[in-house]
Design an enzyme around this catalytic site. Sequence first.
Site, short mmCIF file in Angstrom:
data_model
loop_
_atom_site.label_atom_id
_atom_site.label_comp_id
_atom_site.label_asym_id
_atom_site.label_seq_id
_atom_site.Cartn_x
_atom_site.Cartn_y
_atom_site.Cartn_z
N GLY A 184 44.22 37.17 35.02
CA GLY A 184 44.30 37.23 33.57
C GLY A 184 43.45 38.40 33.07
CD GLN B 256 38.59 40.47 30.58
OE1 GLN B 256 39.65 39.89 30.50
NE2 GLN B 256 37.85 40.45 31.69
CB CYS C 151 35.19 36.90 34.24
SG CYS C 151 35.67 37.87 32.79
CG LEU C 152 39.34 41.06 36.53
CD1 LEU C 152 40.62 41.76 36.09
CD2 LEU C 152 39.12 41.22 38.02
CG HIS D 135 38.62 32.77 31.92
ND1 HIS D 135 37.51 32.60 32.70
CD2 HIS D 135 38.71 34.12 31.68
CE1 HIS D 135 36.94 33.78 32.91
NE2 HIS D 135 37.65 34.72 32.32
CD GLU D 136 42.09 35.89 30.79
OE1 GLU D 136 41.62 36.81 30.10
OE2 GLU D 136 41.76 35.69 31.97
CG HIS E 183 37.73 37.22 27.77
ND1 HIS E 183 36.47 37.73 28.04
CD2 HIS E 183 38.23 36.86 28.98
CE1 HIS E 183 36.23 37.66 29.34
NE2 HIS E 183 37.27 37.14 29.94
NI NI Z 1 37.48 36.83 32.00
#
Ligand code: NI
Length: 185
Positions: free
Chosen positions: A45, A50, A98-99, A140-141, A144
């Site tokens: 995701g 991000q 998470c990236l 999760h997304e 953000h």
């Molecule tokens: Ni993330």
Amino acid sequence: MILPIVGFGNPILRKVAKDIDKEYPELDKLIEDMFDTMYHASGVGLAAPQIDKSIRLFVIDATPFVENYPEAEGFKQAFINPQIIEESGELWVFQEGCLSVPDIHEDVSRKSIIKVRYFDENFNEKEEYLTGIRARVFQHEYDHLEGKVFVDRLSPLRKTLLKRKLNDISVGKVRTDYRMKIVKK
Ligand code: NI
């Protein structure tokens, strides 16, 4: 085009992102770039903050989870102006990463069923229930877009233990196989 990924500590990850409309410039290209960026970094995701855009858009491809979570099958799409209308079901613990927070993987507890509303990449409005891993990746997304990162959901003790690692990420002291965008302090 692969874009650099914003790291923990960058203030854009703390902003509440803004809705977009059909007129948003080059939206198709942006969505394509976000998928490319996510795949390049082996993520499941990626939310627009991000990649340094404070807008309510994220992309998901949960198919790497199919082996362990059959409901992940076919869960691959862009979500525009998403909303979580209700959360229900049991709380379940799942290890998230998470990236934007490389090398940190921690158990997070969230509810297992969500009712969501969003626009797809063609701006068709959809409403549906998501369960299990589908709900989890969406939650999760979605965080953000609300200026939250999964580590916010950890216990004070876990957060204290991760403090140094998080600080290292925020100053760019982290190695990744993908390009990151770090704010120099
Ligand atoms: Ni993330």
